[in-house]
Design an enzyme around this catalytic site. Structure first.
Site, PDB file in Angstrom:
ATOM      1  CB  SER A   1     -94.886  73.586  61.761  1.00  0.00           C
ATOM      2  OG  SER A   1     -95.011  73.496  60.364  1.00  0.00           O
TER       3      SER A   1
ATOM      4  CG  ASN B   1     -89.881  70.062  51.949  1.00  0.00           C
ATOM      5  OD1 ASN B   1     -88.771  70.070  52.485  1.00  0.00           O
ATOM      6  ND2 ASN B   1     -90.511  71.156  51.612  1.00  0.00           N
TER       7      ASN B   1
ATOM      8  CD  GLN C   1     -92.437  65.501  52.228  1.00  0.00           C
ATOM      9  OE1 GLN C   1     -92.802  64.558  51.520  1.00  0.00           O
ATOM     10  NE2 GLN C   1     -93.171  66.597  52.386  1.00  0.00           N
TER      11      GLN C   1
ATOM     12  CB  SER D   1     -96.702  66.118  59.633  1.00  0.00           C
ATOM     13  OG  SER D   1     -97.963  66.685  59.353  1.00  0.00           O
TER      14      SER D   1
ATOM     15  CG  HIS E   1    -100.888  67.108  56.501  1.00  0.00           C
ATOM     16  ND1 HIS E   1    -100.643  67.662  55.271  1.00  0.00           N
ATOM     17  CD2 HIS E   1    -100.103  67.771  57.376  1.00  0.00           C
ATOM     18  CE1 HIS E   1     -99.758  68.642  55.412  1.00  0.00           C
ATOM     19  NE2 HIS E   1     -99.410  68.716  56.678  1.00  0.00           N
TER      20      HIS E   1
ATOM     21  CB  THR F   1    -108.405  69.416  75.385  1.00  0.00           C
ATOM     22  OG1 THR F   1    -108.683  70.089  76.615  1.00  0.00           O
ATOM     23  CG2 THR F   1    -109.255  68.164  75.284  1.00  0.00           C
TER      24      THR F   1
ATOM     25  CB  CYS G   1     -94.364  76.749  52.842  1.00  0.00           C
ATOM     26  SG  CYS G   1     -94.681  75.092  53.403  1.00  0.00           S
TER      27      CYS G   1
HETATM   28  C1  LIG Z   1     -95.034  69.411  55.567  1.00  0.00           C
HETATM   29  C2  LIG Z   1     -93.699  69.505  56.207  1.00  0.00           C
HETATM   30  C3  LIG Z   1     -93.537  70.112  57.469  1.00  0.00           C
HETATM   31  C4  LIG Z   1     -94.679  70.776  58.181  1.00  0.00           C
HETATM   32  O1  LIG Z   1     -95.627  69.874  58.666  1.00  0.00           O
HETATM   33  P1  LIG Z   1     -97.071  70.403  59.097  1.00  0.00           P
HETATM   34  O2  LIG Z   1     -97.724  69.238  59.734  1.00  0.00           O
HETATM   35  O3  LIG Z   1     -97.749  70.836  57.833  1.00  0.00           O
HETATM   36  O4  LIG Z   1     -96.838  71.534  60.051  1.00  0.00           O
HETATM   37  C5  LIG Z   1     -92.286  70.119  58.029  1.00  0.00           C
HETATM   38  N1  LIG Z   1     -91.237  69.557  57.416  1.00  0.00           N
HETATM   39  C6  LIG Z   1     -91.342  68.962  56.209  1.00  0.00           C
HETATM   40  C7  LIG Z   1     -90.137  68.330  55.589  1.00  0.00           C
HETATM   41  C8  LIG Z   1     -92.577  68.919  55.569  1.00  0.00           C
HETATM   42  O5  LIG Z   1     -92.673  68.342  54.367  1.00  0.00           O
END
Ligand SMILES: *Cc1c(COP(=O)(O)O)cnc(C)c1O
Length: 395
Positions: free
Chosen positions: A71, A151, A179, A199, A201, A237, A324
């Site tokens: 994000s 996503n 993704q 991202s 995670h 940091t 979300c």
């Molecule tokens: C999960 C996702 C995000 C947001 O990523 P975060 O690290 O959770 O802020 C943005 N774009 C897409 C396509 C996502 O799947």
């Protein structure tokens, strides 16, 4: 038994990611901005991670900026490109209707600040027509932002072709590749991308860390002011354990892409085949141009929320719409964009498989979904009216 089939929402951290992180939450705790050796060791770890991440997407380490996640990367990319554009009198932005809210909500804000945003429709298959984007490019355009892979419905967009046209006209091209990175091959050079968000995670790294790729020569504006971290472009940091762990997760994910793609594509298609046997159902998104892990269906006459709760009882973690938006009553903007009517869009199910999934699990999911859909239809007034001919089947 639990089957986690919501890998588009988040993924379990890999062993490599956890092990890489450990020393940096124990002994090597120094502040990377400090000059003594604890600090310098942390600093070195970040720069090694930057090199790894760059290598994984075909970028130079100098083009990688670590952020708090996808994000933040999206927000910074969009604002940087349009504020630079405005200096040159360019205020038009081109995007599509199925972007993540990190992009869409930022663009809504930018509209209030006076920018013009063109939201291109997608086809019924959930894919943006690259020629539509190319036809919209003009001298006022300061930014094109089109996601790499969606996503919700997993559709993979024609990034290379859009990038090529933008490069020729010297227009900044950003892609939300959250993704895609670590799941399908991504190369910023071959793809002609100027900015790219990712991202950790979503590829078996930790939550709260991601990165923004910014091609050399493209100007970056700060969202966060403060210290000189990230070459003065992102103060605060650094999340040292997170950054180190993200790089380890990405390196492993990228090296396993071919192996995982083959396996997941087989499982995905088996799952699609099984769920297609449910009457009055339809796959959302393109059959071929989709992520190897993504399956998304609409089932007429049911509510996605009830479906999820009953699947949870059967040990299956899945999603309806994106993480979300669930909890809100609005149906998914993506399903509406591909032409699903409101009622049908409410009965959606997203299953996103992990690399460790098995055929047995897929077969169990198919039988569980069949059972739950038919159970829910059994006392759905909407379904009763459909069957009685009082309303028309849409699927
Ligand atoms: C999960 C996702 C995000 C947001 O990523 P975060 O690290 O959770 O802020 C943005 N774009 C897409 C396509 C996502 O799947």
């Amino acid at each position: 038994m639990r089957i986690y089939a919501d890998n588009a929402a988040t993924t379990k951290m890999s062993k490599a990611a956890i092990e890489a992180m450990m020393p940096y939450i124990t002994d090597i705790f120094g502040n990377p901005s400090s000059l003594y050796s604890e600090g310098q060791r942390a600093k070195e770890a970040i720069e090694n991670a930057r090199e790894t991440v760059g290598r994984c997407i075909g970028a130079s380490p100098k083009e990688i900026y670590f952020t708090s996640g996808g994000s933040e990367a999206d927000n910074q990319a969009l604002r940087s490109a349009v504020y630079e554009g405005k200096i040159k009198g360019k205020t038009k932005i081109i995007t599509d209707t199925i972007e993540h809210h990190a992009v869409l909500h930022t663009l809504k804000k930018l509209e209030k600040e006076g920018f013009e945003v063109v939201y291109l429709p997608v086809g019924k298959n959930g894919i943006v027509n690259a020629d539509d984007v190319i036809n919209e490019l003009d001298d006022k355009t300061c930014l094109v932002t089109v996601m790499y892979a969606n996503n919700e419905i997993g559709t993979v967009q024609p990034i290379r072709k859009i990038g090529e046209a933008c490069r020729r006209r010297n227009i900044v091209f950003h892609t939300d590749a959250v993704q895609a990175v670590g799941h399908i091959p991504v190369n910023v050079t071959a793809d002609n991308v100027d900015m790219l968000s990712a991202s950790a995670h979503k590829f078996h790294g930790p939550k709260g860390v991601g990165f923004l790729y910014v091609r050399k020569g493209v100007r970056l504006h700060n969202l966060i002011e403060g210290g000189a971290q990230e070459r003065g472009k992102r103060a605060g940091t650094e999340n040292v354990p997170g950054i180190v762990s993200a790089a380890a997760a990405l390196e492993e994910a990228v090296s396993d892409i071919d192996k995982n793609t083959e396996k997941l594509t087989h499982l995905r298609d088996r799952l699609i085949k099984g769920l297609s046997e449910i009457p009055h159902s339809a796959l959302n998104g393109d059959l071929k141009e989709r992520l190897p892990s993504n399956v998304n269906f609409c089932f007429e006459g049911i509510e996605g929320e009830s479906l999820l709760l009953l699947l949870d009882d059967k040990g299956i973690s899945a999603s309806s719409g994106s993480a979300c938006t669930s909890g809100s009553l609005d149906p998914s903007h993506v399903l509406l964009a591909i032409g699903r009517p409101h009622d049908v869009a409410h009965g959606s199910l997203r299953l996103t498989l992990g690399e460790n999934a098995t055929e047995e699990e897929v077969d169990y999911i198919v039988s569980a979904v069949k059972e739950v859909v038919s159970y829910l239809r059994g006392f759905s007034p909407v379904w009763r009216d459909l069957c009685a001919g009082k309303s028309k089947f849409l699927l």
